[in-house]
Write a protein that holds these residues in place. Structure first.
Motif, PDB file in Angstrom:
ATOM      1  N   LEU A 164      -5.008   1.758  -2.773  1.00 50.40           N
ATOM      2  CA  LEU A 164      -3.697   2.396  -2.939  1.00 50.40           C
ATOM      3  C   LEU A 164      -2.557   1.382  -2.906  1.00 50.40           C
ATOM      4  N   THR A 193       0.830  -1.202   0.000  1.00 41.99           N
ATOM      5  CA  THR A 193       0.000   0.000   0.000  1.00 41.99           C
ATOM      6  C   THR A 193       0.862   1.249   0.000  1.00 41.99           C
ATOM      7  N   ARG A 194       0.266   2.352  -0.431  1.00 40.66           N
ATOM      8  CA  ARG A 194       0.914   3.659  -0.301  1.00 40.66           C
ATOM      9  C   ARG A 194       0.360   4.418   0.904  1.00 40.66           C
ATOM     10  N   ASP A 195      -0.506   3.782   1.663  1.00 32.46           N
ATOM     11  CA  ASP A 195      -1.184   4.438   2.779  1.00 32.46           C
ATOM     12  C   ASP A 195      -0.555   4.004   4.110  1.00 32.46           C
ATOM     13  N   ASP A 220      -3.731  -3.511  -0.526  1.00 34.43           N
ATOM     14  CA  ASP A 220      -4.718  -2.438  -0.459  1.00 34.43           C
ATOM     15  C   ASP A 220      -5.254  -2.205  -1.870  1.00 34.43           C
TER      16      ASP A 220
END
Length: 255
Positions: free
Chosen positions: A188, A138-140, A185
């Motif tokens: 993201l 994820t980028r979160d 995710d």
């Protein structure tokens, strides 16, 4: 051949059907920076690697990309640019099924000497032995923390930024007789889903996938476009940690 960029050594042209690794690297660089900057990055990376030309075989090129080329891109353009370059080069990196060096070290290709000072600067803390790996794609950052808070310290919860991280971490787990699972995710992800599907079926370090938060329409498209996704477990975010822990235990038992 692109003007001014060192290619193969004389007489070492690629055989018919062989992937043009140099062109792939240059295309990836020029996709995120100007041709002049890309040339400067390549020349800098070659200097770090103490090479006269780009490597011609996949394993050597993979070491070059995650070592000297990474150093050169980050020095000349920045770490964000390397993230984009490495994503574009994911298929190339996957061609080397073994012997890939950790990306935080600088390797001199011919001598195998490590630049110890740079390695120390980027050294990461390794998890204790006997710990399975939950690789959170994820980028979160909040999603990573949510997964970490919902598990115990008997599981390593590691954020995954690049395809090569999935390769090295899953290989490390399997080499120790442990399990690895990718928690992706759907909103993201940091790695392309098609690349994840290719990695998940690698014979040297396969891993299961839990796809989190996909809408009905998104899930139908994924199932249609990526055949391997039919083996993935899909769930909502509130159940992600429990399901991922369950799948890790199942993978550990099966392994």
């Amino acid at each position: 051949m692109r003007s001014g960029v060192p290619m193969h050594d004389a007489g070492s042209s690629p055989e018919s059907g062989e992937v043009n690794l140099e062109a792939a690297v240059l295309d990836a660089l020029e996709g995120v920076m100007s041709p002049a900057t890309a040339m400067r990055v390549v020349l800098t990376a070659l200097r770090y690697a103490e090479r006269a030309a780009l490597p011609r075989d996949p394993e050597a090129m993979s070491r070059f990309v995650i070592g000297p080329l990474r150093e050169a891109v980050e020095e000349c353009v920045g770490s964000v640019a390397y993230d984009a370059v490495s994503d574009r080069l994911s298929p190339l990196l996957l061609m080397a099924s073994s012997g890939v060096r950790p990306r935080h070290r600088t390797w001199h290709e011919e001598s195998g000497v490590v630049n110890v000072e740079r390695a120390r600067e980027r050294e990461t803390i390794r998890p204790p032995r006997g710990v399975d790996s939950m690789l959170v794609v994820t980028r979160d950052p909040a999603f990573v923390e949510r997964m970490r808070a919902a598990t115990t310290d008997t599981i390593e919860v590691a954020p995954v930024e690049r395809a090569i991280d999935l390769v090295t971490r899953s290989q490390r787990a399997h080499a120790s007789g442990l399990a690895a699972i990718a928690v992706v995710d759907a909103l993201l992800p940091s790695v392309d889903l098609t690349t994840i599907a290719a990695l998940a079926t690698r014979p040297d370090a396969p891993f299961d996938v839990v796809l989190v938060g996909a809408t009905g329409g998104q899930l139908r498209r994924i199932r249609y476009q990526i055949a391997a996704s039919h083996r993935w477990v899909a769930c909502e975010i509130e159940h992600a940690a429990d399901i991922a822990v369950r799948e890790l235990a199942r993978a550990r038992a099966a392994g």
